[in-house]
Every structure is written in C-alpha cells, then in structure tokens.
Design a protein around this motif. Sequence first.
Motif, PDB file in Angstrom:
ATOM      1  N   ALA A  31       1.920 -77.847   9.487  1.00  0.00           N
ATOM      2  CA  ALA A  31       2.077 -76.465   9.937  1.00  0.00           C
ATOM      3  C   ALA A  31       2.740 -76.446  11.298  1.00  0.00           C
ATOM      4  N   LYS A  32       3.566 -75.451  11.506  1.00  0.00           N
ATOM      5  CA  LYS A  32       4.187 -75.329  12.816  1.00  0.00           C
ATOM      6  C   LYS A  32       3.163 -74.838  13.824  1.00  0.00           C
ATOM      7  N   LYS A  33       3.277 -75.341  15.041  1.00  0.00           N
ATOM      8  CA  LYS A  33       2.358 -74.914  16.083  1.00  0.00           C
ATOM      9  C   LYS A  33       2.673 -73.484  16.479  1.00  0.00           C
ATOM     10  N   GLN A  34       1.625 -72.722  16.702  1.00  0.00           N
ATOM     11  CA  GLN A  34       1.813 -71.356  17.157  1.00  0.00           C
ATOM     12  C   GLN A  34       1.737 -71.298  18.671  1.00  0.00           C
ATOM     13  N   LYS A  35       2.605 -70.450  19.213  1.00  0.00           N
ATOM     14  CA  LYS A  35       2.551 -70.244  20.654  1.00  0.00           C
ATOM     15  C   LYS A  35       1.404 -69.300  20.960  1.00  0.00           C
ATOM     16  N   SER A  89       5.635 -68.821  13.496  1.00  0.00           N
ATOM     17  CA  SER A  89       5.625 -69.729  14.650  1.00  0.00           C
ATOM     18  C   SER A  89       6.231 -69.082  15.883  1.00  0.00           C
ATOM     19  N   SER A  90       6.956 -67.967  15.701  1.00  0.00           N
ATOM     20  CA  SER A  90       7.552 -67.291  16.861  1.00  0.00           C
ATOM     21  C   SER A  90       6.673 -66.170  17.392  1.00  0.00           C
ATOM     22  N   VAL A  91       5.529 -65.911  16.735  1.00  0.00           N
ATOM     23  CA  VAL A  91       4.643 -64.815  17.122  1.00  0.00           C
ATOM     24  C   VAL A  91       3.592 -65.322  18.107  1.00  0.00           C
ATOM     25  N   GLN A  92       3.465 -64.625  19.207  1.00  0.00           N
ATOM     26  CA  GLN A  92       2.444 -64.975  20.194  1.00  0.00           C
ATOM     27  C   GLN A  92       1.145 -64.257  19.855  1.00  0.00           C
ATOM     28  N   GLN A  93       0.046 -65.007  19.891  1.00  0.00           N
ATOM     29  CA  GLN A  93      -1.270 -64.410  19.669  1.00  0.00           C
ATOM     30  C   GLN A  93      -1.740 -63.813  20.993  1.00  0.00           C
ATOM     31  N   THR A  94      -1.748 -62.496  21.063  1.00  0.00           N
ATOM     32  CA  THR A  94      -2.087 -61.823  22.311  1.00  0.00           C
ATOM     33  C   THR A  94      -3.090 -60.713  22.049  1.00  0.00           C
ATOM     34  N   SER A  95      -3.934 -60.459  23.026  1.00  0.00           N
ATOM     35  CA  SER A  95      -4.933 -59.397  22.888  1.00  0.00           C
ATOM     36  C   SER A  95      -4.301 -58.022  23.070  1.00  0.00           C
ATOM     37  N   THR A  96      -3.119 -57.979  23.678  1.00  0.00           N
ATOM     38  CA  THR A  96      -2.425 -56.701  23.873  1.00  0.00           C
ATOM     39  C   THR A  96      -1.560 -56.430  22.657  1.00  0.00           C
ATOM     40  N   LEU A  97      -2.105 -55.699  21.710  1.00  0.00           N
ATOM     41  CA  LEU A  97      -1.431 -55.532  20.422  1.00  0.00           C
ATOM     42  C   LEU A  97      -0.104 -54.792  20.533  1.00  0.00           C
TER      43      LEU A  97
END
Length: 933
Positions: free
Chosen positions: A926-930, A325-333
């Motif tokens: 489920a916890k919401k993802q940022k 839940s603390s992980v940001q889904q980003t295109s910049t790996l």
Amino acid sequence: MLFSKSFIKKTKKGSVIKIVKEHYLRDDIDCGIPSCSSCKTESQLTDGPYIIPDTNMLYHQIDLMEHQGMQNIIILQTVLQELKHKSLPIYQRIRNLIPKKQIYVFCNEHHRETFVKTEMGESPNDRNDRAIRRATEWYVAHCNKNNFILVTDDRDNRQKAIKQGLAAKSVREYVETLPFKDILDLVANHDEVLDAQNSFTYPEHLSQIQISAGLKSGAFHQGVLSISGHNFLEATTIIKHNNEEKTIHIVGREHLNRGIQGDVVAIQVLPESEWKSSISTIVEEEVAEDLNVDEKEKIDLVPTGKVVGIIKRNWRPYCGTIDVSSVQQTSTLSAVQSVFFWSMDKRIPKIRIKTRQAQDLVGKRIIVAIDSWEKNSRYPAGHFVRVLGEVGDKQTETEVLLLEHDVPFAPFSPLVLSFLPEEGENWIVQDKHLANRRDFRGWDICSIDPPGCTDIDDALHAKLLPNGNYQVGVHIADVSHFVKPENAMDLEAQRRGTTVYLVDKRIDMLPGLLGTNLCSLRSNVDRLAFSCIWEITPQAEILSCEYTKSVIRSKNSFTYDEAQARLDDPNMNDPVSLGIKALNTLAKQLRKKRMEAGALTLASPEVRFRMENDSQDPVDVEMKELKDTNALVEEFMLLANIYVAKKIYDTFPDSSLLRRHPKPPANNFEPLIKAVAPLGIEIDPSTSKTLSDSLDNAVLPSDAYFNKLIRIMTTRCMMQAVYFCSGTLSEPDFWHYGLASPIYTHFTSPIRRYSDLQVHRLLAACIGYEKDYSSDLVDKTKVKEMCDGKMIINLVLNYRHRMAQQAARSSVELYTHLFFKGKTLQEEAYVIRILKNGFVVLIPKYGVEGIIYSSPNPDEPAVLTLNAEENVLVNGNIRIGLFNKVKVQITVNEAGEAGQRSKLCLELIEPSIKGMVKPAESKPKAKKQKTKK
C-alpha cells in the motif's frame, strides 16, 4: 435608431461582394428585474444581488454555471454572441440552462443606452469588455441599486469596472460568498501549477501561425494522438507523407508535450538517428522519468516524432477516482487540498485538482474536468464536477462507462415522445399507408436474429422462379415513415447516432414504441418496409435489382439456432424452410466470390455472458459461435448495402452517404510480419487479396487456434471504417478494404443506426417515392458535417459509432471482472505481444487479455530479461515469444482503498519459473498516506 455599416467580402469562388449590415437600436427593451417599476416584462429573476458574467466565465466555468447555487444571472447579448463563436457546445449548454434557472438574457447590443461603437484602434475583445461594463453601469443607474456584480477573471476588466464605481469580483471571490459547501470545488483552475516535488518544463507550443506555415511547407504534419493503453507515455498518430499514410510513434513525456488522447496536434517527424524500438514498456502508474530505449535495443526501429503544437484540444469531463495517497488526513474537513485524480481511461495522465472534500471523495467515482496545462507543470490542472457513486457498485460503474464514452442515455424527453403515433401500441397498417407501396404480405418472408432480439431491422425471402432463377428479397424496417426529418425525434436520433449494446442492457437510438414494436419486423403482423428485390441465377449471378417501399407480414421470427435447425433437417420442406435453404446455397456462392475478390475474414475474441435472472450477475462465459445462418444473413445484408450504395451514388454523386474502409499503412503490419517469419509464414498486406491469401495460408498443423489468433492480430493492424460524403473523395478512395468492394454504405439497420435512416431517405428520393425531400438531404456540406464535421454538440456519425463500440467493449470488461470476482482459475493462453517489462496474453476460452510482468513485484529485479534482437523474454533456457502457449492463473484484484478500477491479475504458471508467482500470503504494498498533524 439605425446604424449601418458595409464591408467587402471575398467569396469561396473568388468574387468580391459588398455586404451592408443594418443595426437597429431600441428604447423599449426591458431589464428583466422584477422590482423595476418602468419595465413590466416577466422573468425568472428574483430579488438581487445579480451577477453579470463575462464571456470567459461562461466558457471556462460551465460546470459552475450549472450548479444550483448560481442564480440571478443576467447574460448579455454581447457575451452570448461571443460565446457562440468561441464554443458551440458550451453555447448550447448555456442555452439549455436559460429556461431552467434564474437567468435573463438582456439584448444590450440593440438597446440605445447600452450599445457601444468600436473606437479607433480598439480590439474586438476590448470593445466587448467595454460593452459589458457599459451594460452593468446602465443596470445600476436604471434600477438605482448597486447590487449588480460584474464577475470576470480578467484583472484589467475588473480594475476598469471598479474605477467606474461598479462592483466587480473574480469568479473565486464571488463564489466564496455563496453558502454551498461543494461549489468552490467547481471553480475552474487556470493558475500556473508547479509540481512541488519535481518541477518540469515542457517545450513551448508553437503559435497557430507557425503551425499553419509548417503544415504548408511540409515541415510539420497534422495528426490525432492515439495514446497506448499500456503506456500513457507512448502514442501513435497517422500522417500523410509523400501521398502515403504512415504511422508515427511519439515516445516520452517531452515529445508528447502535453498532448492528450484525441488531441489534434502538429507533429514534427524526427531524423532517423532518433527513431525508437517498436518494443513498448508497460506503465501502470506515473513515473518521474521518461522511458528511453537502450542503444543495444535499437533494432526494429519505427519512425518517431514530437508534438510541436496543439491544433485542437479534445479535453472532456473524465470519470475516475481520487488518488488516496495524495489525500492528507486532517481534522479540518473544509481545508483546501491539492490532490491527484486518476481517470478510468488509462491513457489520460493524472490531473491535479483543489478541493475541500478530499477525504469525502476517497472511494467514490467522480467527474473531473481539465482547465489548463501550463508548460512548467508536469500534470494538467482541473476541477471537481460531481460524485457519481461508490467504487465497485455495478450501476455506478455502468454509468461511468456511458459517460466515459459520451453515450447519451437520458430518457427520451416529452417533446421527442410527442412525435410518436397517437395510437401508440394500437397503431396498425391502414390503406392510407399503402400508396406507392408493393404488397408482399403473402410472401414467405422470415427474420433470423440472435436470441432475445426485439429490434428486428431485417427480414429475407427466396423463392424459385419459373425460369429456374431465384427471386431474393431483403426487407428492411421503414423507420423513415415514422421519423420525419428535422423534428425533435429525428434530431434526438441524430444526436445519439446509434443504439449502444451493453452486456446487461441496450441504450436505444429510438423510443421503444418504434424500435421494439412498430418498426420491428415481428412475425404475423403487418409492417412497413423498404425492400431490395433481386433476380439471381443458381450460380449466384445478379441479373437485376429493384428497390421499393413495401408492406410485409413475416411468417417467422427465427433465432440463428432455429433457422439452422431448418437448414439441417432434410424433412423440412415448407416454403419458408426451402427459402432459407436456397438463401444458404446462394450465400455460400456469393461469399466465395467475395473471398476471391480479396474480402477479408478477420476475427475477434468475442464472448457472451449467461446472466443470473434476478441479480443479472454473470454466471458463465462462452465464446460466440457462428453458424451458417449467421453467414447467410451477413451475406445478404452486405449485398443490400452494396447495391443501395450504387443506386444512391448513381443518382446523387456529390452527396451520397457512403462508408469506406481505408487501406492500412504498410508499417502497421511490420511487427506482425516479423513475428510470423520464424514460423515460415509470410504476411503480404499490399492488397486485401494478398492479405486474405496470406491469412488462409497462416496455419500451424500442431495448433488449430493459431489461424484465428493471426486473424485477431491482423484486425488490430487495420484502419477504422468511416462514413463519408461521396462528393468529398475521388472514386478510388471509396474502396472498402475489408470487403474488397468499390462502394459500400449502411442501409440494413435503420432502427439502430442513424446513417441507415439517412440512406433510406436518399434511396426514397432516388426511386421517386419522396418527391418533396429537403435540399439538406443532398447538400454536400451538410452530409460531410454529419459524417465527421466540426462536432457541433457531437452530432457526428463516425464519432458516435466509435464511442458505441468502445462502450460495448468496456461493458464486456466490467462483466468479465464481475465473473472472475472471488474466483481463482487456471487457463491456457497465447502470447500476443512482447514488451520490455512483460508480455500480453490472450485467453481464448474467455476472450480476455491481460499483462504478465517480468517481475511480480515492481520493486524487485526482473525474472525475465528482454532479448530485443529476437523479441523474446528469457530466463535461462526458458524463452517466451510471440504465439507461445502458456498457462496462467486468473484472479481479480478488487478496487482497493485507492479506488482504482478492479484489475484482472494474471500470473504465469507454465512454464514454471522461480520468482514469477507471488507467495500466497503476499499482498500489494500500500502506498503511504501523508498525514497532517
């Protein structure tokens, strides 16, 4: 060139002596640079650039230093010496790295052009920084190259280096130049980290000077933090107050004050007006606010305290998972993210780390190290170390539990194996081995062990003497014949401390050739032993005891069941069977005498798994059944340990390695005493004898399991038995509370415990077998350090013993979850603890404990309400209290996307309470993802 300096030193005895130190300076110390035309010494360095780290880089960045990308390192003598004084374990890790990497150690303190004298008023730290800069400056001039980089996070040191025209960088600045994707994650984070959502300020820790003064005055007490497994915001510690040991509770984030499991802390006991209820709350995840006790619940108060300072940190690498839940889904790996890490150890708070691999690490077991915990950060800051494997993989999870409990499990090194007998498996007892040994090969000796046991430490015999008494012998594997003091094999055995028994495998203390072959007392082969021989009357009175090195040939290697069959069959009258029957008769009488003296019979919910042959998956669970033969072996092993303890203490009163079981603090029993009082049962722990009698009388005619349950719960009130040096305590403190014995040691398992091997060496010296023993063997300071010293690379018996026990329990937990995977079972359970928001149950059939919450969903109102005065949970006419029998449904919640440990889930089936069982279709939210767009 020679410098000498002298100073006055006061000894421990109070006398004053003058110390003169001579310091030689040389011109012929090589630089180690391969391209240098004036120095010819070979080194592992290649063409530059080269880095020269300061002491703090090695100390704080040890995980980084072990990365393959860190090469061409020049470690200065100044730095190595300072590191040795600062941290011996990290110093050892650096020393181990030197032959494996491109590292050169430069003796700058003995080089005429790099040695610097301390200036007037200069601190040791400033002098060392100047010495590091001087050595860097010399390298640049000596090699006529500017590719030497001083790496330090000390800003002042960097600025001074740059003013001198040197290349100097911070750790992060240097690492950013390296072409490795994962290496930046290893940089330890020592910046202050504020919680952006909910900043929090802890009380300032007192200085070591303030702590020392408070300890001397009695205002503070020293203790080791033991965090609750149900709630990481609650802890206990045992202190000495008015010459009495007392358990102090520390409740809440502020009072814990950044203390972590195992930290040695300074405690201030709070006034009675601030004492708390003994009833705990289950906390599975971090919460924003501390937990307080309502005024109406302030009954059954227990002494509480707060942490005012840290005496010694117990930080270690932790295994666990990234909080998804603390992980940001980003295109910049490769973007740096600040994410949270959950340790597998529920007693550890979540740790904030910065990483470029956040998305790749989700669903993996990883290792993280803590770097700092600032007062204005709610959570400690750390850094990523390495990936272990996929969550849920059996091999990965087993490695995790070994790492979590600091169990050395690497294969034995070639150096260690080089000290095995050259003949290998072909080694046999020869005449040259028999000097000063008694030959018992014709005696009717046998061993009795669990099924499949291959490391057989002990064997026994009994025979009737012409005078009507019995000769009884306990014969123990003579490991000390093969493992000599201070060689590589001995040092490795000492480092491991004990064999660790997991459900599916064993991590041996000694190489297999010894443990399962040459030292193992297998039947029908000659084996070297150390024997205790008693003459005992038919009424189990000990008339004499002698100790001797021996050679034996065991007639049989029985399992407990096979030996029991000999006991039970009246037609079995061969010498070995008669010996077993005599041993059993004597053992029962010895046991009766121990019980009358106050020895305790406790219990634990131990289980045994039946494994599938191919996959080694658990297919059945059963409780361990103890037979007469189990008790028989135990009784004579106890007798041998007691008599050997007496012998070595008589000969070496100041340096014997003994084992004690301290009397538990009286307030440890208060919850249990209050819990059984309504049942008309009294528990009196004032002595082991009164406690033993209490347990014998703690019977409910309507429930046959109740007495075992009470004994299980009593076990949890106990202190842990520990090794100690006889010269460090007075004789009354030698007492072993559980065995009701005035003296005790470990002698009977030298294949699997280093303590026993050391006791064998002491006993051999006692009887004159070893005449040229090392002075270290009887050095009081060395023995004390071996038991529980400064933990130099964790060569401490008590620590290793404790970690082995915990690793074994974690292995059982892992396989229990594997057994229940995909199953839904309903079983009978007993309530063993009441909490504010639920209760803990024990399921006898499987030896499993679990929590049932007052509400099946955290965001819904509680179905059960706590009546703190009566310590029960209530719903209408239904009351759930301690020792109540309930029926529960067991399932396993698999490690989901968040990657946490799979969890045993229990639901209350009987008594049936509306709202306590989740609807079949409901799933945990489920916890919401940022999401970063």
